[in-house]
Design a protein around this motif. Structure first.
Motif, mmCIF file in Angstrom:
data_model
loop_
_atom_site.group_PDB
_atom_site.id
_atom_site.type_symbol
_atom_site.label_atom_id
_atom_site.label_comp_id
_atom_site.label_asym_id
_atom_site.label_seq_id
_atom_site.Cartn_x
_atom_site.Cartn_y
_atom_site.Cartn_z
ATOM 1 N N ILE A 10 0.834 -1.207 0.000
ATOM 2 C CA ILE A 10 0.000 0.000 0.000
ATOM 3 C C ILE A 10 0.865 1.251 0.000
ATOM 4 O O ILE A 10 0.595 2.211 -0.734
ATOM 5 N N ALA A 11 1.929 1.259 0.806
ATOM 6 C CA ALA A 11 2.830 2.417 0.850
ATOM 7 C C ALA A 11 3.501 2.633 -0.497
ATOM 8 O O ALA A 11 3.664 3.775 -0.947
ATOM 9 N N TYR A 12 3.864 1.561 -1.172
ATOM 10 C CA TYR A 12 4.489 1.677 -2.485
ATOM 11 C C TYR A 12 3.513 2.280 -3.498
ATOM 12 O O TYR A 12 3.873 3.173 -4.267
ATOM 13 N N LYS A 13 2.284 1.789 -3.495
ATOM 14 C CA LYS A 13 1.269 2.314 -4.428
ATOM 15 C C LYS A 13 0.963 3.789 -4.136
ATOM 16 O O LYS A 13 0.844 4.595 -5.061
ATOM 17 N N LEU A 14 0.836 4.138 -2.856
ATOM 18 C CA LEU A 14 0.578 5.534 -2.504
ATOM 19 C C LEU A 14 1.723 6.441 -2.940
ATOM 20 O O LEU A 14 1.500 7.547 -3.444
ATOM 21 N N THR A 15 2.938 5.970 -2.778
ATOM 22 C CA THR A 15 4.096 6.770 -3.176
ATOM 23 C C THR A 15 4.179 6.884 -4.695
ATOM 24 O O THR A 15 4.571 7.926 -5.218
ATOM 25 N N GLN A 16 3.791 5.835 -5.397
ATOM 26 C CA GLN A 16 3.759 5.908 -6.864
ATOM 27 C C GLN A 16 2.744 6.945 -7.332
ATOM 28 O O GLN A 16 2.990 7.677 -8.291
ATOM 29 N N TRP A 17 1.596 7.013 -6.684
ATOM 30 C CA TRP A 17 0.562 7.969 -7.079
ATOM 31 C C TRP A 17 1.011 9.413 -6.885
ATOM 32 O O TRP A 17 0.491 10.316 -7.530
ATOM 33 N N GLU A 18 1.945 9.625 -5.968
ATOM 34 C CA GLU A 18 2.422 10.985 -5.727
ATOM 35 C C GLU A 18 3.299 11.512 -6.864
ATOM 36 O O GLU A 18 3.467 12.716 -7.000
ATOM 37 N N MET A 19 3.866 10.625 -7.659
ATOM 38 C CA MET A 19 4.667 10.973 -8.844
ATOM 39 C C MET A 19 5.807 11.948 -8.494
ATOM 40 O O MET A 19 5.830 13.093 -8.937
ATOM 41 N N HIS A 20 6.753 11.475 -7.723
ATOM 42 C CA HIS A 20 7.902 12.288 -7.331
ATOM 43 C C HIS A 20 8.850 12.475 -8.505
ATOM 44 O O HIS A 20 8.924 11.646 -9.401
ATOM 45 N N ARG A 21 9.593 13.567 -8.482
ATOM 46 C CA ARG A 21 10.465 13.902 -9.604
ATOM 47 C C ARG A 21 11.731 13.067 -9.642
ATOM 48 O O ARG A 21 12.239 12.758 -10.707
ATOM 49 N N THR A 22 12.263 12.753 -8.482
ATOM 50 C CA THR A 22 13.518 12.009 -8.447
ATOM 51 C C THR A 22 13.329 10.711 -7.666
ATOM 52 O O THR A 22 12.389 10.565 -6.875
ATOM 53 N N GLN A 23 14.239 9.793 -7.899
ATOM 54 C CA GLN A 23 14.208 8.528 -7.166
ATOM 55 C C GLN A 23 14.495 8.748 -5.686
ATOM 56 O O GLN A 23 13.939 8.059 -4.832
ATOM 57 N N ASN A 24 15.328 9.727 -5.388
ATOM 58 C CA ASN A 24 15.642 10.028 -3.996
ATOM 59 C C ASN A 24 14.400 10.498 -3.235
ATOM 60 O O ASN A 24 14.152 10.062 -2.106
ATOM 61 N N GLU A 25 13.608 11.374 -3.838
ATOM 62 C CA GLU A 25 12.345 11.802 -3.216
ATOM 63 C C GLU A 25 11.411 10.616 -3.023
ATOM 64 O O GLU A 25 10.782 10.468 -1.985
ATOM 65 N N ASP A 27 12.159 7.443 -2.708
ATOM 66 C CA ASP A 27 12.663 6.582 -1.642
ATOM 67 C C ASP A 27 12.414 7.181 -0.267
ATOM 68 O O ASP A 27 12.036 6.462 0.673
ATOM 69 N N ASN A 28 12.605 8.487 -0.131
ATOM 70 C CA ASN A 28 12.385 9.132 1.170
ATOM 71 C C ASN A 28 10.929 9.044 1.612
ATOM 72 O O ASN A 28 10.629 8.700 2.756
ATOM 73 N N TYR A 29 10.007 9.363 0.715
ATOM 74 C CA TYR A 29 8.591 9.330 1.073
ATOM 75 C C TYR A 29 8.089 7.897 1.262
ATOM 76 O O TYR A 29 7.242 7.638 2.112
ATOM 77 N N PHE A 30 8.618 6.977 0.486
ATOM 78 C CA PHE A 30 8.268 5.560 0.656
ATOM 79 C C PHE A 30 8.739 5.059 2.025
ATOM 80 O O PHE A 30 8.000 4.374 2.728
ATOM 81 N N THR A 31 9.947 5.450 2.413
ATOM 82 C CA THR A 31 10.481 5.048 3.710
ATOM 83 C C THR A 31 9.620 5.583 4.849
ATOM 84 O O THR A 31 9.320 4.862 5.805
ATOM 85 N N ILE A 32 9.211 6.825 4.748
ATOM 86 C CA ILE A 32 8.370 7.421 5.789
ATOM 87 C C ILE A 32 7.038 6.682 5.898
ATOM 88 O O ILE A 32 6.576 6.362 6.988
ATOM 89 N N LYS A 33 6.426 6.404 4.751
ATOM 90 C CA LYS A 33 5.130 5.716 4.762
ATOM 91 C C LYS A 33 5.251 4.307 5.338
ATOM 92 O O LYS A 33 4.425 3.889 6.158
#
Length: 187
Positions: A10-25, A27-33
């Motif tokens: 679920i965290a991965y799907k939610l982070t994908q929906w956010e459409m971050h510009r970089t892989q680093n962003e 990874d950071n938001y995925f880690t937090i979730k």
């Protein structure tokens, strides 16, 4: 443990929906979730027993009811014993199952990879052909997440389960050996 894997998806799907510009962003938001989901998943029962259960029960004849259900009381020994049992189950049982899974899962993946690749074993196979049969390394994310959650058990609830640091040390010692074996032999 099953909900932990579900929450990671679920965290991965939610982070994908956010459409971050970089892989680093990403990874950071995925880690937090993932950390928030795992924290709620693992600590919710412990926080309930430690801080909520038995606090607003009422007294005979005037029990506190929510949705027409009476609030749960602690046993005669108090909630501290229930908390120690819950922490024991998590610190011993969950970690033992996690270590068994950590031993078996790479072996299963390695067997699948060998079957999928199906390079015949001859005397003339090179080292890179043997290495190609291994599974790719998944990273250290799961290892760090487990350590962070375990550190929380030790620091927050050591009064309820004083032997928790010993089990954490034992688990970490076994975990180092299992991870070394997994990295050298399976990935």
């Amino acid at each position: 443990m099953v909900l932990g894997h579900l929450y990671e998806i679920i965290a991965y799907k939610l982070t994908q929906w956010e459409m971050h510009r970089t892989q680093n962003e990403f990874d950071n938001y995925f880690t937090i979730k993932v950390f928030i989901f795992q924290f709620v998943n693992i600590y919710s029962s412990i926080f309930y027993i430690a801080f909520i259960k038995g606090k607003a029960v009422g007294y005979p004849g005037h029990y506190v009811k929510i949705l027409n259900l009476r609030q749960e009381e602690c046993g005669q020994g108090g909630c501290l014993i229930e908390l120690a049992i819950q922490l024991g189950i998590i610190m011993i049982g969950k970690q033992a199952l996690s270590n068994i899974q950590e031993v078996m899962w790479p072996k299963i993946l390695a067997l699948y990879q060998r079957w999928r690749v199906s390079i015949p074993k001859t005397k003339s196979t090179t080292q890179w052909e043997d290495d190609f049969k291994h599974t790719p390394f998944g990273g250290l994310f799961e290892e760090y997440l487990e350590m962070a959650l375990q550190f929380g058990f030790i620091t927050i609830f050591v009064a309820a389960f004083p032997i928790a640091p010993f089990f954490a040390l034992l688990n970490n010692w076994i975990e180092i050996r299992l991870d070394a074996s997994k990295l050298v032999c399976a990935t």
